[in-house]
Design a protein around this motif. Sequence first.
Motif, PDB file in Angstrom:
ATOM      1  N   THR A 299       3.666 -15.437   4.825  1.00  0.00           N
ATOM      2  CA  THR A 299       3.940 -14.266   5.662  1.00  0.00           C
ATOM      3  C   THR A 299       4.099 -13.052   4.761  1.00  0.00           C
ATOM      4  OG1 THR A 299       6.338 -14.668   5.633  1.00  0.00           O
ATOM      5  CG2 THR A 299       5.078 -15.644   7.436  1.00  0.00           C
ATOM      6  N   THR A 300       3.519 -11.913   5.176  1.00  0.00           N
ATOM      7  CA  THR A 300       3.461 -10.750   4.289  1.00  0.00           C
ATOM      8  C   THR A 300       3.963  -9.482   4.980  1.00  0.00           C
ATOM      9  OG1 THR A 300       1.207 -10.079   4.917  1.00  0.00           O
ATOM     10  CG2 THR A 300       1.420 -11.802   3.240  1.00  0.00           C
ATOM     11  N   ASP A 301       4.263  -8.474   4.165  1.00  0.00           N
ATOM     12  CA  ASP A 301       4.669  -7.169   4.671  1.00  0.00           C
ATOM     13  C   ASP A 301       3.613  -6.102   4.412  1.00  0.00           C
ATOM     14  OD1 ASP A 301       7.011  -7.850   5.868  1.00  0.00           O
ATOM     15  OD2 ASP A 301       8.318  -7.240   4.230  1.00  0.00           O
ATOM     16  N   ARG A 302       2.422  -6.489   4.059  1.00  0.00           N
ATOM     17  CA  ARG A 302       1.320  -5.546   3.907  1.00  0.00           C
ATOM     18  C   ARG A 302       0.096  -6.106   4.608  1.00  0.00           C
ATOM     19  NH1 ARG A 302      -1.116  -3.232  -0.232  1.00  0.00           N
ATOM     20  NH2 ARG A 302      -2.951  -3.338   1.097  1.00  0.00           N
ATOM     21  N   PRO A 303      -0.848  -5.278   5.031  1.00  0.00           N
ATOM     22  CA  PRO A 303      -0.904  -3.831   4.830  1.00  0.00           C
ATOM     23  C   PRO A 303      -0.318  -3.030   5.997  1.00  0.00           C
ATOM     24  CG  PRO A 303      -2.998  -4.573   5.694  1.00  0.00           C
ATOM     25  CD  PRO A 303      -2.129  -5.806   5.565  1.00  0.00           C
ATOM     26  N   ASP A 304       0.175  -3.705   7.049  1.00  0.00           N
ATOM     27  CA  ASP A 304       0.667  -2.987   8.226  1.00  0.00           C
ATOM     28  C   ASP A 304       1.984  -2.284   7.938  1.00  0.00           C
ATOM     29  OD1 ASP A 304       1.560  -5.740   8.057  1.00  0.00           O
ATOM     30  OD2 ASP A 304       2.695  -5.327   9.864  1.00  0.00           O
TER      31      ASP A 304
ATOM     32  N   GLU B 201       2.975  -8.388  -3.522  1.00  0.00           N
ATOM     33  CA  GLU B 201       2.065  -7.768  -2.567  1.00  0.00           C
ATOM     34  C   GLU B 201       1.621  -6.435  -3.158  1.00  0.00           C
ATOM     35  OE1 GLU B 201       3.824  -7.671   1.305  1.00  0.00           O
ATOM     36  OE2 GLU B 201       4.585  -9.727   1.163  1.00  0.00           O
ATOM     37  N   ALA B 202       0.357  -6.358  -3.577  1.00  0.00           N
ATOM     38  CA  ALA B 202      -0.122  -5.179  -4.297  1.00  0.00           C
ATOM     39  C   ALA B 202      -1.468  -4.731  -3.763  1.00  0.00           C
ATOM     40  CB  ALA B 202      -0.229  -5.479  -5.797  1.00  0.00           C
TER      41      ALA B 202
ATOM     42  N   PRO C  81      -1.593   0.721  -8.534  1.00  0.00           N
ATOM     43  CA  PRO C  81      -1.403  -0.121  -7.358  1.00  0.00           C
ATOM     44  C   PRO C  81      -0.092   0.208  -6.665  1.00  0.00           C
ATOM     45  CG  PRO C  81      -0.687  -1.288  -9.307  1.00  0.00           C
ATOM     46  CD  PRO C  81      -1.161   0.058  -9.768  1.00  0.00           C
ATOM     47  N   THR C  82      -0.062   0.054  -5.359  1.00  0.00           N
ATOM     48  CA  THR C  82       1.218  -0.018  -4.667  1.00  0.00           C
ATOM     49  C   THR C  82       1.688  -1.461  -4.825  1.00  0.00           C
ATOM     50  OG1 THR C  82       0.169  -0.631  -2.574  1.00  0.00           O
ATOM     51  CG2 THR C  82       0.513   1.724  -2.984  1.00  0.00           C
ATOM     52  N   ALA C  83       2.921  -1.678  -5.175  1.00  0.00           N
ATOM     53  CA  ALA C  83       3.371  -3.040  -5.465  1.00  0.00           C
ATOM     54  C   ALA C  83       4.750  -3.304  -4.864  1.00  0.00           C
ATOM     55  CB  ALA C  83       3.422  -3.271  -6.974  1.00  0.00           C
ATOM     56  N   LEU C  84       4.849  -4.394  -4.112  1.00  0.00           N
ATOM     57  CA  LEU C  84       6.116  -4.856  -3.550  1.00  0.00           C
ATOM     58  C   LEU C  84       6.373  -6.263  -4.074  1.00  0.00           C
ATOM     59  CD1 LEU C  84       8.547  -4.731  -1.578  1.00  0.00           C
ATOM     60  CD2 LEU C  84       7.004  -5.610   0.198  1.00  0.00           C
ATOM     61  N   LEU C  85       7.463  -6.431  -4.803  1.00  0.00           N
ATOM     62  CA  LEU C  85       7.854  -7.736  -5.315  1.00  0.00           C
ATOM     63  C   LEU C  85       8.989  -8.266  -4.459  1.00  0.00           C
ATOM     64  CD1 LEU C  85       7.454  -9.836  -7.581  1.00  0.00           C
ATOM     65  CD2 LEU C  85       9.274  -8.665  -8.842  1.00  0.00           C
ATOM     66  N   ARG C  86       8.785  -9.466  -3.887  1.00  0.00           N
ATOM     67  CA  ARG C  86       9.776 -10.085  -3.002  1.00  0.00           C
ATOM     68  C   ARG C  86      10.230 -11.408  -3.616  1.00  0.00           C
ATOM     69  NH1 ARG C  86       6.826 -10.415   2.663  1.00  0.00           N
ATOM     70  NH2 ARG C  86       8.944 -10.921   3.374  1.00  0.00           N
ATOM     71  N   ILE C  87      11.533 -11.575  -3.756  1.00  0.00           N
ATOM     72  CA  ILE C  87      12.103 -12.766  -4.388  1.00  0.00           C
ATOM     73  C   ILE C  87      13.076 -13.423  -3.420  1.00  0.00           C
ATOM     74  CG2 ILE C  87      13.414 -13.651  -6.354  1.00  0.00           C
ATOM     75  CD1 ILE C  87      12.533 -11.129  -7.891  1.00  0.00           C
TER      76      ILE C  87
ATOM     77  N   THR D  79      -6.359  -1.523   0.838  1.00  0.00           N
ATOM     78  CA  THR D  79      -6.787  -2.890   0.609  1.00  0.00           C
ATOM     79  C   THR D  79      -5.956  -3.491  -0.514  1.00  0.00           C
ATOM     80  OG1 THR D  79      -8.695  -4.336   0.187  1.00  0.00           O
ATOM     81  CG2 THR D  79      -8.590  -2.291  -1.071  1.00  0.00           C
ATOM     82  N   GLY D  80      -5.804  -4.816  -0.494  1.00  0.00           N
ATOM     83  CA  GLY D  80      -4.974  -5.424  -1.523  1.00  0.00           C
ATOM     84  C   GLY D  80      -4.924  -6.931  -1.443  1.00  0.00           C
ATOM     85  N   LEU D  81      -4.042  -7.503  -2.256  1.00  0.00           N
ATOM     86  CA  LEU D  81      -3.852  -8.948  -2.352  1.00  0.00           C
ATOM     87  C   LEU D  81      -2.375  -9.288  -2.268  1.00  0.00           C
ATOM     88  CD1 LEU D  81      -6.223  -9.838  -5.332  1.00  0.00           C
ATOM     89  CD2 LEU D  81      -6.593 -10.456  -2.930  1.00  0.00           C
ATOM     90  N   VAL D  82      -2.099 -10.469  -1.735  1.00  0.00           N
ATOM     91  CA  VAL D  82      -0.747 -11.044  -1.744  1.00  0.00           C
ATOM     92  C   VAL D  82      -0.836 -12.390  -2.442  1.00  0.00           C
ATOM     93  CG1 VAL D  82       1.173 -11.912  -0.373  1.00  0.00           C
ATOM     94  CG2 VAL D  82      -0.078  -9.873   0.380  1.00  0.00           C
TER      95      VAL D  82
END
Length: 257
Positions: free
Chosen positions: A33-38, A54-55, A72-78, A249-252
């Motif tokens: 489950t992701t928080d991007r790109p929406d 998520e970048a 890149p826009t980057a979100l790190l989730r731990i 656009t991006g990758l998780v």
Amino acid sequence: MKPKKTLVLGLLIFVLSALVIPAQAQEEREELTTDRPDKSQGPGIVSRGYIQLEAGYHYQKLNASIRTHAYPTALLRIGLLEGVELRLHGAAKDSVIENGSKRHIRGWGPLSVGTKVRLWEESGWRPEAALSAMLTLPLASEVFKPDNPEPQFGVAFSHGISEKMDLTYNLGYGWAEGDPVRSYGVNITRELSDKLTIYLEAFGSKGKGETAEHQADVGLLYLLLPNLQFDVAAGRRLNKAAPHSFITTGLVVRLPR
């Protein structure tokens, strides 16, 4: 090595390290489950012991003369505990201003740190819900740095409309440049197959003394591997106060426990 190249290299190493995880470990992993790109970030939480990056790249046309790039826009989730995750968000930015001539404004955007906490699971008429809190720090290139730390809070909900369709919506409240900002987002997600998902979304925000901004977008998510997802989305404004259009656009990628 330049900071931008170092960051890109680090992201590539992160992705490659995730791809060498044994197939058995991938089969045991729960749904990604992701928080991007929406923009209507849902209540999903990264499970305890997992690390998820998520970048991506974000291009936005504000109006006829201003365009912005973030890469890149980057979100790190731990995943810290069951139902609690640590979040770190940042981006490298490049704004292109065209008024007869071009001018580039490059630098690092501010770093944000925070958490998301599950409030309750979905049960009957009651949606799944989570509360998020982020603090944007004045740690950035001078042109993008806020004068003071700026908090943002949000509450997110999700309903399962059917086995393959979900409704997600959220409300947010925070500060930008010292003034309060309210925001909202709502989207409908539809699984087209086990790997391909599409969503339609509307979202917006309103700052103090400003006209509300409303936008809409459509996006596709493609699950390349159980721990690797590709996404692409495009959107336009719904009123003149909002940015004209954007593409992202991006990758998780998620690492195991």
